[in-house]
Write a protein that holds these residues in place. Structure first.
Motif, PDB file in Angstrom:
ATOM      1  N   GLY A 133      19.064  12.524  32.427  1.00 27.03           N
ATOM      2  CA  GLY A 133      19.421  11.176  32.830  1.00 27.03           C
ATOM      3  C   GLY A 133      18.375  10.136  32.486  1.00 27.03           C
ATOM      4  N   SER A 134      17.252  10.553  31.870  1.00 28.54           N
ATOM      5  CA  SER A 134      16.175   9.603  31.558  1.00 28.54           C
ATOM      6  C   SER A 134      16.513   8.711  30.373  1.00 28.54           C
ATOM      7  N   ASN A 135      17.389   9.191  29.502  1.00 26.22           N
ATOM      8  CA  ASN A 135      17.774   8.430  28.315  1.00 26.22           C
ATOM      9  C   ASN A 135      19.269   8.547  28.093  1.00 26.22           C
ATOM     10  N   LYS A 136      19.818   7.564  27.384  1.00 27.48           N
ATOM     11  CA  LYS A 136      21.271   7.489  27.197  1.00 27.48           C
ATOM     12  C   LYS A 136      21.720   7.944  25.817  1.00 27.48           C
ATOM     13  N   ARG A 137      21.051   7.472  24.784  1.00 27.23           N
ATOM     14  CA  ARG A 137      21.462   7.805  23.412  1.00 27.23           C
ATOM     15  C   ARG A 137      20.236   8.119  22.565  1.00 27.23           C
ATOM     16  N   ALA A 138      20.355   9.165  21.757  1.00 31.86           N
ATOM     17  CA  ALA A 138      19.235   9.615  20.939  1.00 31.86           C
ATOM     18  C   ALA A 138      19.591   9.650  19.465  1.00 31.86           C
ATOM     19  N   LEU A 139      18.628   9.276  18.651  1.00 34.09           N
ATOM     20  CA  LEU A 139      18.679   9.526  17.211  1.00 34.09           C
ATOM     21  C   LEU A 139      17.842  10.774  16.973  1.00 34.09           C
ATOM     22  N   VAL A 140      18.479  11.828  16.503  1.00 39.51           N
ATOM     23  CA  VAL A 140      17.771  13.073  16.200  1.00 39.51           C
ATOM     24  C   VAL A 140      17.775  13.228  14.685  1.00 39.51           C
ATOM     25  N   ILE A 141      16.587  13.312  14.110  1.00 35.23           N
ATOM     26  CA  ILE A 141      16.447  13.260  12.647  1.00 35.23           C
ATOM     27  C   ILE A 141      15.628  14.443  12.146  1.00 35.23           C
ATOM     28  N   GLY A 142      16.061  15.008  11.031  1.00 40.96           N
ATOM     29  CA  GLY A 142      15.245  15.957  10.282  1.00 40.96           C
ATOM     30  C   GLY A 142      14.943  15.315   8.947  1.00 40.96           C
ATOM     31  N   ALA A 143      13.672  15.170   8.610  1.00 44.92           N
ATOM     32  CA  ALA A 143      13.304  14.465   7.372  1.00 44.92           C
ATOM     33  C   ALA A 143      12.070  15.096   6.757  1.00 44.92           C
ATOM     34  N   GLU A 144      12.106  15.298   5.434  1.00 47.32           N
ATOM     35  CA  GLU A 144      10.996  15.957   4.749  1.00 47.32           C
ATOM     36  C   GLU A 144      10.813  15.450   3.322  1.00 47.32           C
ATOM     37  N   THR A 145       9.553  15.475   2.889  1.00 49.37           N
ATOM     38  CA  THR A 145       9.228  15.323   1.468  1.00 49.37           C
ATOM     39  C   THR A 145       8.355  16.527   1.092  1.00 49.37           C
ATOM     40  N   VAL A 159      10.037  26.137  -6.956  1.00 48.93           N
ATOM     41  CA  VAL A 159      11.435  25.976  -7.355  1.00 48.93           C
ATOM     42  C   VAL A 159      12.394  25.991  -6.161  1.00 48.93           C
ATOM     43  N   LEU A 160      11.880  26.278  -4.976  1.00 48.16           N
ATOM     44  CA  LEU A 160      12.748  26.539  -3.825  1.00 48.16           C
ATOM     45  C   LEU A 160      12.982  25.338  -2.910  1.00 48.16           C
ATOM     46  N   PHE A 161      12.180  24.277  -3.065  1.00 49.46           N
ATOM     47  CA  PHE A 161      12.213  23.205  -2.073  1.00 49.46           C
ATOM     48  C   PHE A 161      12.639  21.860  -2.653  1.00 49.46           C
ATOM     49  N   GLY A 162      13.108  20.991  -1.764  1.00 53.06           N
ATOM     50  CA  GLY A 162      13.518  19.654  -2.136  1.00 53.06           C
ATOM     51  C   GLY A 162      13.265  18.690  -0.990  1.00 53.06           C
ATOM     52  N   ASP A 163      13.614  17.430  -1.201  1.00 53.07           N
ATOM     53  CA  ASP A 163      13.373  16.371  -0.225  1.00 53.07           C
ATOM     54  C   ASP A 163      14.692  15.789   0.284  1.00 53.07           C
ATOM     55  N   GLY A 164      14.660  15.204   1.470  1.00 47.30           N
ATOM     56  CA  GLY A 164      15.854  14.568   2.018  1.00 47.30           C
ATOM     57  C   GLY A 164      15.725  14.329   3.513  1.00 47.30           C
ATOM     58  N   ALA A 165      16.772  13.751   4.089  1.00 52.81           N
ATOM     59  CA  ALA A 165      16.787  13.474   5.530  1.00 52.81           C
ATOM     60  C   ALA A 165      18.220  13.479   6.036  1.00 52.81           C
ATOM     61  N   GLY A 166      18.374  13.925   7.274  1.00 56.67           N
ATOM     62  CA  GLY A 166      19.673  13.883   7.936  1.00 56.67           C
ATOM     63  C   GLY A 166      19.478  13.466   9.375  1.00 56.67           C
ATOM     64  N   ALA A 287      15.275  18.981   7.276  1.00 59.50           N
ATOM     65  CA  ALA A 287      16.398  18.120   6.882  1.00 59.50           C
ATOM     66  C   ALA A 287      17.639  18.906   6.498  1.00 59.50           C
ATOM     67  N   SER A 288      17.512  20.220   6.296  1.00 55.17           N
ATOM     68  CA  SER A 288      18.614  20.961   5.671  1.00 55.17           C
ATOM     69  C   SER A 288      19.864  21.024   6.537  1.00 55.17           C
ATOM     70  N   ILE A 289      19.712  21.269   7.833  1.00 62.59           N
ATOM     71  CA  ILE A 289      20.896  21.369   8.696  1.00 62.59           C
ATOM     72  C   ILE A 289      21.612  20.027   8.843  1.00 62.59           C
ATOM     73  N   PRO A 290      20.910  18.924   9.155  1.00 59.27           N
ATOM     74  CA  PRO A 290      21.643  17.665   9.267  1.00 59.27           C
ATOM     75  C   PRO A 290      22.248  17.187   7.950  1.00 59.27           C
ATOM     76  N   LEU A 291      21.607  17.511   6.814  1.00 57.17           N
ATOM     77  CA  LEU A 291      22.221  17.199   5.521  1.00 57.17           C
ATOM     78  C   LEU A 291      23.539  17.953   5.365  1.00 57.17           C
ATOM     79  N   ALA A 292      23.540  19.230   5.754  1.00 57.85           N
ATOM     80  CA  ALA A 292      24.754  20.045   5.650  1.00 57.85           C
ATOM     81  C   ALA A 292      25.822  19.581   6.634  1.00 57.85           C
ATOM     82  N   LEU A 293      25.408  19.222   7.837  1.00 60.77           N
ATOM     83  CA  LEU A 293      26.366  18.730   8.833  1.00 60.77           C
ATOM     84  C   LEU A 293      27.059  17.462   8.337  1.00 60.77           C
TER      85      LEU A 293
END
Length: 326
Positions: A133-145, A159-166, A287-293
């Motif tokens: 009850g301490s907060n009403k709305r949240a921005l949850v972010i996964g972000a990487e470079t 060769v296995l990694f990349g950049d992005g945000a979700g 970032a991978s899960i929110p990008l996929a979502l």
């Protein structure tokens, strides 16, 4: 004391750097081939941040997209949690930079560091804030470079990694607590620091005074990954009182196609229920899960009422899962 609130998904969004790098572009730069990369990881391309593109700028773009998808203004947000292992600076937090960029002047913003498990940890953390009850709305972010901490002479990792945000917007709503009602239903998080040497970065402010490079014992990570993630997934299912067959969509961390398939097979989740983006994004860590979502929402796969399981494992080791009714 938690009330009868549940953290419900209002919207999702994502952002990718402008430059897309296919496997063929890496051939010649390192001793590799398109076939070698595809066979071992399922990756065909990745996005690489360029000049002016940082973790915070990608996070801000993803947040803006999620707010638009949710039909909300930035001023409606009073909690920003960013999962990242590649912040712009040692401090301030990426979350406070996103907060400032969006013009949010209230509430709280902070980063959470659990490497590839960062988004699952961030969702679970935000859920506890909202249900308290301490907060009403949240921005949850996964972000990487992540491409900025790679050793481009090490063909086993670069060769296995990349950049992005979700990003995801979560909103606290009154709930009857029923299994069919929307929101975060269950979550399990775990860590075991004994495995540090298997996946880590060989630098930092307190050791080398530099950012360092990613180092990984790939076979060891693979060996532990399937067992660890299926344990927390089964824990979530047990907490929710349901079987894996109830899951509509399985959205795992996008590290390696073989790990994704093995995890789904072990749980008895049909592969047609698995959202896979590792081929186009590579491993973007938190970032991978929110990008996929976001991709699965935008193309119409994930719909209101669907039961979605997210899971990840990262350096540390850290691992976790969360079950969400969309």
């Amino acid at each position: 004391m938690f009330s009868n609130l549940r953290s419900c998904v209002r919207g999702v969004g994502s952002a990718l750097p402008s430059r897309c790098v296919a496997n063929a572009e890496l051939v010649g730069k390192v001793d590799t081939s398109d076939e070698w990369i595809r066979q071992r990881s399922g990756i065909t391309q990745r996005y690489v941040a360029g000049e002016g593109e940082t973790t915070s700028t990608l996070a801000t773009r993803a947040a803006e997209a999620a707010l638009a998808n949710a039909g909300l203004a930035a001023s409606d947000i009073d909690l920003v949690v960013v999962g990242t292992a590649t912040p712009d600076y040692t401090f301030p937090a990426v979350a406070t930079q996103v907060q400032a960029s969006l013009g949010i002047v209230h509430g709280v913003a902070f980063d959470l560091q659990a490497v590839c498990s960062g988004f699952v940890f961030a969702v679970t953390t935000a859920d506890k804030f909202l249900r308290s009850g301490s907060n009403k709305r949240a921005l949850v972010i996964g972000a990487e470079t992540f491409t900025r901490i790679l050793d481009w002479n090490d063909r086993t990792t670069c060769v296995l990694f990349g950049d992005g945000a979700g990003a995801m917007v979560l909103e606290a709503r009154e709930s009857d607590g029923a299994f069919a009602s929307p929101g975060v239903i269950a979550a399990r998080l775990r860590s075991d620091g004994r495995h540090r040497a298997k996946l880590y970065v060989d630098g930092g402010p307190s050791t080398t005074g530099s950012a360092g490079h990613l180092r990984m014992e790939g076979k060891e990570v693979f060996r532990h990954a399937v067992g660890m993630v299926t344990d927390v997934i089964q824990g979530c299912l047990d907490d929710a009182g349901c079987a894996a067959s109830a899951i509509d969509w399985f959205v795992p961390h996008q590290a390696n196609r073989r790990i994704i398939d093995a995890s789904a097979d072990k749980l008895g989740i049909p592969r047609e229920k698995v959202v896979v983006t590792v081929d186009r994004h590579a491993n973007t860590s938190a970032a991978s899960i929110p990008l996929a979502l976001d991709l699965a929402v935008q193309d119409g796969r994930i719909k209101a009422g669907d039961l979605v399981m997210i899971e990840a494992m990262g350096g540390g080791f850290t691992w976790g899962a969360a079950l969400i009714r969309w």
